[in-house]
Design an enzyme around this catalytic site. Structure first.
Site, PDB file in Angstrom:
ATOM      1  N   SER A 176       0.845  -1.187   0.000  1.00 28.13           N
ATOM      2  CA  SER A 176       0.000   0.000   0.000  1.00 28.13           C
ATOM      3  C   SER A 176       0.892   1.252   0.000  1.00 28.13           C
ATOM      4  O   SER A 176       1.839   1.334  -0.767  1.00 28.13           O
ATOM      5  CB  SER A 176      -0.962  -0.051   1.190  1.00 28.13           C
ATOM      6  OG  SER A 176      -1.939   0.952   1.098  1.00 28.13           O
TER       7      SER A 176
ATOM      8  N   ASP B 233      -8.936  -4.557  -6.231  1.00 26.68           N
ATOM      9  CA  ASP B 233      -8.478  -3.487  -5.346  1.00 26.68           C
ATOM     10  C   ASP B 233      -9.058  -2.169  -5.849  1.00 26.68           C
ATOM     11  O   ASP B 233      -8.662  -1.662  -6.900  1.00 26.68           O
ATOM     12  CB  ASP B 233      -6.949  -3.434  -5.350  1.00 26.68           C
ATOM     13  CG  ASP B 233      -6.392  -2.422  -4.373  1.00 26.68           C
ATOM     14  OD1 ASP B 233      -7.178  -1.628  -3.811  1.00 26.68           O
ATOM     15  OD2 ASP B 233      -5.164  -2.417  -4.159  1.00 26.68           O
TER      16      ASP B 233
ATOM     17  N   HIS C 129      -6.808  -5.562  -2.068  1.00 27.95           N
ATOM     18  CA  HIS C 129      -5.663  -4.720  -1.728  1.00 27.95           C
ATOM     19  C   HIS C 129      -4.507  -5.498  -1.100  1.00 27.95           C
ATOM     20  O   HIS C 129      -3.405  -4.960  -1.007  1.00 27.95           O
ATOM     21  CB  HIS C 129      -6.151  -3.626  -0.764  1.00 27.95           C
ATOM     22  CG  HIS C 129      -5.202  -2.493  -0.576  1.00 27.95           C
ATOM     23  ND1 HIS C 129      -4.709  -1.743  -1.622  1.00 27.95           N
ATOM     24  CD2 HIS C 129      -4.650  -1.950   0.553  1.00 27.95           C
ATOM     25  CE1 HIS C 129      -3.915  -0.801  -1.157  1.00 27.95           C
ATOM     26  NE2 HIS C 129      -3.853  -0.909   0.164  1.00 27.95           N
TER      27      HIS C 129
END
Length: 288
Positions: free
Chosen positions: A103, A240, A269
């Site tokens: 991320s 995602d 994600h």
């Protein structure tokens, strides 16, 4: 998804630096893979199998670390975070190592490789969009509007008021509440309950606001890709909807001819947790 990834051999501790207690956890065997973020959250997201082939070194950044003093402007700066990662690498006597960022931590991994190229072998970004600039966030929104199933949309509509209530009750944990409240945009299974992942995790909201809201919004991705010499793997989940979709990387990869991209069809994600077998194979093939 099983998050009970607690191996038999584990070393953990803290590096006290500039008022922060920067935690670390070292698990597994084999060549080192440095993973900045939270030494509490991230061990829960990687498989036991991966630990049989690599030594995973999970290290805190200041946003996830306890601090003994009031926060200062320097704590919000990416350069400070990179200095901390380098201090932890030296403290743990890691030598040259591969680095993986998930991320927003992908920008930390990429920029660490830019700044300390002699200390980095290979770089892996997981669930990281090209930036969090408005254009890329609009691409994420467009993917949501055109691809998300009605059931996924309904779950988000249900969860957002709950998220807002949690933020009002405990604003100091706003980052956690937002991650939980956006489950429908985050996970292949839109009803996945990620609360166990966040159990016991400290958050310093001003640091997240500065890095995620400002630094990563203006992150110079083209310059970063042109600057790094390390081989690069970008891992993205097909479902995602938090960051710009995988195809958003395509116009940029001309600046990184050695870069590879892997898309996981049954992931959102966090493909290392959602598709561990496929993720581990792709990662280990890349790392060698």
């Amino acid at each position: 998804m099983d998050i009970s990834n607690q191996p038999a051999r584990r070393r953990q501790g803290f590096l006290r630096r500039d008022g922060f207690h920067l935690g670390y956890a070292i698990e597994g065997q084999g060549a080192p893979l440095l993973i900045p973020g939270s030494h509490i959250y991230y061990p829960r997201s990687f498989s036991r199998y991966l630990r049989q082939h690599r030594t995973l070194i999970f290290v805190d950044h200041r946003g996830f670390a306890r601090c003994d003093r009031p926060l200062a402007p320097r704590d919000m700066q990416l350069d400070t975070i990179l200095d901390d990662i380098e201090a932890l690498r030296r403290h743990l006597d890691l030598g040259r190592c591969d680095v993986l960022g998930h991320s927003g931590h992908g920008y930390m991994a990429l920029d660490y490789a830019r700044r300390f190229p002699d200390h980095v072998g290979r770089v892996v970004l997981v669930g990281t969009g090209p930036s969090q600039a408005p254009a890329h966030m609009q691409a994420a929104q467009h993917a949501w509007e055109t691809r998300a199933e009605p059931e996924r949309r309904a779950l988000l509509a249900r969860d957002l008021p709950l998220m807002e209530a949690d933020i009002r009750t405990a604003p100091e944990r706003r980052f956690v509440w937002m991650c939980l409240g956006m489950a429908a945009r985050s996970w292949y299974n839109p009803g996945y309950d990620a609360r166990p992942l966040w159990d016991g995790v400290t958050t310093q909201m001003p640091i997240f606001d500065a890095l995620w809201g400002e630094t990563f919004a203006g992150y110079p991705i083209r310059e970063a890709l042109a600057d790094i010499s390390a081989p690069l793997l970008i891992c993205m989940g097909r479902h995602d909807y938090l960051v710009a979709p995988a195809e958003s990387w395509a116009p940029l990869l001309a600046d990184a001819p050695g870069a590879q991209i892997a898309v996981f069809d049954r992931s959102g994600h966090t493909p290392q947790l959602e598709e561990p077998d496929a993720f581990d194979k792709r990662l280990l093939d890349f790392l060698g």
